[in-house]
Enzyme design. Structure first.
Site, short mmCIF file in Angstrom:
data_model
loop_
_atom_site.label_atom_id
_atom_site.label_comp_id
_atom_site.label_asym_id
_atom_site.label_seq_id
_atom_site.Cartn_x
_atom_site.Cartn_y
_atom_site.Cartn_z
N HIS A 109 -15.58 1.40 12.89
CA HIS A 109 -14.76 2.44 13.07
C HIS A 109 -15.65 3.79 12.87
O HIS A 109 -15.14 4.94 12.55
CB HIS A 109 -13.67 2.51 12.07
CG HIS A 109 -12.68 1.42 12.35
ND1 HIS A 109 -11.79 1.09 11.47
CD2 HIS A 109 -12.41 0.55 13.56
CE1 HIS A 109 -10.86 0.20 11.82
NE2 HIS A 109 -11.33 -0.13 13.06
N ASN A 199 -8.48 -9.01 -2.51
CA ASN A 199 -7.88 -7.63 -2.40
C ASN A 199 -6.92 -7.46 -3.55
O ASN A 199 -6.83 -8.39 -4.44
CB ASN A 199 -6.88 -8.07 -1.08
CG ASN A 199 -6.59 -6.59 -0.30
OD1 ASN A 199 -7.52 -5.85 -0.30
ND2 ASN A 199 -5.49 -6.36 -0.07
P1 OAD Z 1 -5.86 0.01 4.14
O1 OAD Z 1 -5.60 1.06 3.40
O2 OAD Z 1 -4.84 -0.55 5.41
O3 OAD Z 1 -5.76 -1.17 3.11
C1 OAD Z 1 -6.59 -1.26 1.82
C2 OAD Z 1 -6.27 -2.41 1.22
O4 OAD Z 1 -7.17 -2.57 0.04
C3 OAD Z 1 -4.64 -2.74 0.77
O5 OAD Z 1 -4.44 -3.93 0.93
C4 OAD Z 1 -5.07 -2.45 -0.95
O6 OAD Z 1 -3.94 -3.33 -1.43
C5 OAD Z 1 -6.45 -3.05 -1.15
N1 OAD Z 1 -6.67 -2.09 -2.25
C6 OAD Z 1 -6.62 -0.94 -2.97
N2 OAD Z 1 -7.43 -0.91 -3.85
C7 OAD Z 1 -8.13 -1.90 -4.16
C8 OAD Z 1 -9.05 -2.18 -5.07
N3 OAD Z 1 -9.41 -1.40 -6.01
N4 OAD Z 1 -9.86 -3.31 -5.13
C9 OAD Z 1 -9.51 -4.07 -4.08
N5 OAD Z 1 -8.63 -3.94 -2.99
C10 OAD Z 1 -7.76 -2.73 -3.00
O7 OAD Z 1 -7.37 0.10 4.73
P2 OAD Z 1 -8.04 -0.72 5.94
O8 OAD Z 1 -7.50 -2.36 5.91
O9 OAD Z 1 -9.53 -0.61 5.55
O10 OAD Z 1 -8.87 3.23 10.74
O11 OAD Z 1 -7.69 0.06 7.00
C11 OAD Z 1 -7.89 -0.47 8.34
C12 OAD Z 1 -7.90 0.93 9.15
O12 OAD Z 1 -6.85 1.58 9.13
C13 OAD Z 1 -9.09 1.97 8.86
O13 OAD Z 1 -10.29 1.73 8.91
C14 OAD Z 1 -8.46 3.25 9.27
C15 OAD Z 1 -7.09 3.14 9.13
O14 OAD Z 1 -6.25 3.81 10.08
C16 OAD Z 1 -9.06 4.11 11.32
O15 OAD Z 1 -9.03 5.34 10.99
C17 OAD Z 1 -9.32 4.08 12.84
#
Ligand code: OAD
Length: 231
Positions: A109, A199
């Site tokens: 990204h 996660n």
């Molecule tokens: P998300 O914010 O969608 O998901 C983050 C995940 O991490 C969630 O399932 C939380 O439960 C988990 N989480 C939170 N705190 C945590 C911790 N301390 N340890 C482990 N897990 C934890 O983030 P992404 O899946 O990365 O794209 O999002 C994907 C994309 O959506 C991003 O790259 C971004 C966003 O829109 C763009 O900007 C193109």
């Protein structure tokens, strides 16, 4: 062993960078991504988009890698030492994996500490604030080097080739809501790879994983890495 690791915002959450979705405070609950993270938003109001990414860049510069990033860097080095390998693909635009010592990180990204010319496509390092006056040598407007909604993620050929070579798939700190990354587990399963999810809570794809470990990345990732390196 040839590991394919996909990380998301959850791996950097404990470094204070925030997540996009999930329970608790999340970026896309406070801000509308359609106003800030699309090519149309940048055309409509570039100053607003710059302001959003300038604030995120400032936070990133002030942040530090956490135990999960450090463990993954240790894993890369440990596997290499014994002739095994891993591919680290991240959806994160921060550089916390690199700062922890990871040598090869595929930023599908993009990267917040880089800027790209909207005209000629040249990419350069960027630690400073961007504004509508920020220009490339060719006089094109500079934009954050990040992938916005509606744009194609980077390095997809390389990523699918790495998935083909891998024998184990691990997703860490990602909600499984954004494609194509959310589809990697399905690809991996179709190829017979063992799939593990780490996660805070079950992701949208949790049912597709053979193994699931829930808790904070800073605790779960180091212990999982120790297990892998002890095998
Ligand atoms: P998300 O914010 O969608 O998901 C983050 C995940 O991490 C969630 O399932 C939380 O439960 C988990 N989480 C939170 N705190 C945590 C911790 N301390 N340890 C482990 N897990 C934890 O983030 P992404 O899946 O990365 O794209 O999002 C994907 C994309 O959506 C991003 O790259 C971004 C966003 O829109 C763009 O900007 C193109």
């Amino acid at each position: 062993m040839n590991l394919f690791i996909l990380t998301g915002a959850g791996v950097s959450a404990e470094s204070g960078l925030g997540v996009f979705r999930g329970t608790g405070a999340a970026l896309w609950k406070r801000y509308d991504p359609m106003q800030l993270a699309t090519p149309e938003a940048f055309m409509r109001d570039p100053a607003l988009v710059h302001e959003f990414y300038n604030a995120r860049r400032r936070n990133l510069i002030a942040a530090a890698s956490n135990a999960a990033h450090i463990a993954l860097a240790r894993l890369e080095a440990g596997l290499a030492q014994r002739g095994d390998s891993m591919t680290l693909v991240t959806q994160n635009i921060d550089d916390l994996h690199e700062r922890a010592g990871s040598k090869r990180v595929i930023h599908m990204h993009g990267e917040l500490l880089k800027a790209r010319c909207a005209s000629c496509g040249a990419v350069r390092d960027c630690r400073e604030e961007l504004s509508t006056d920020s220009r490339c040598g060719c006089d094109g407007a500079l934009r954050p080097h990040v992938v916005w909604f509606g744009e194609t993620p980077l390095y997809m050929e390389e990523i699918y080739a790495a998935l083909e070579r891998a024998d184990r798939f691990v997703a860490i700190g990602t909600s499984g809501a954004v494609y194509p990354a959310a589809g990697f587990v399905r690809e991996a399963r179709a190829r017979g790879l063992r799939c593990c999810e780490v996660n805070l809570e079950p992701s949208e794809n949790a049912a597709q994983f053979d193994e699931r470990r829930y808790g904070r990345a800073s605790e779960i990732v180091p212990s999982w890495v120790e297990e892998i390196l002890a095998r």
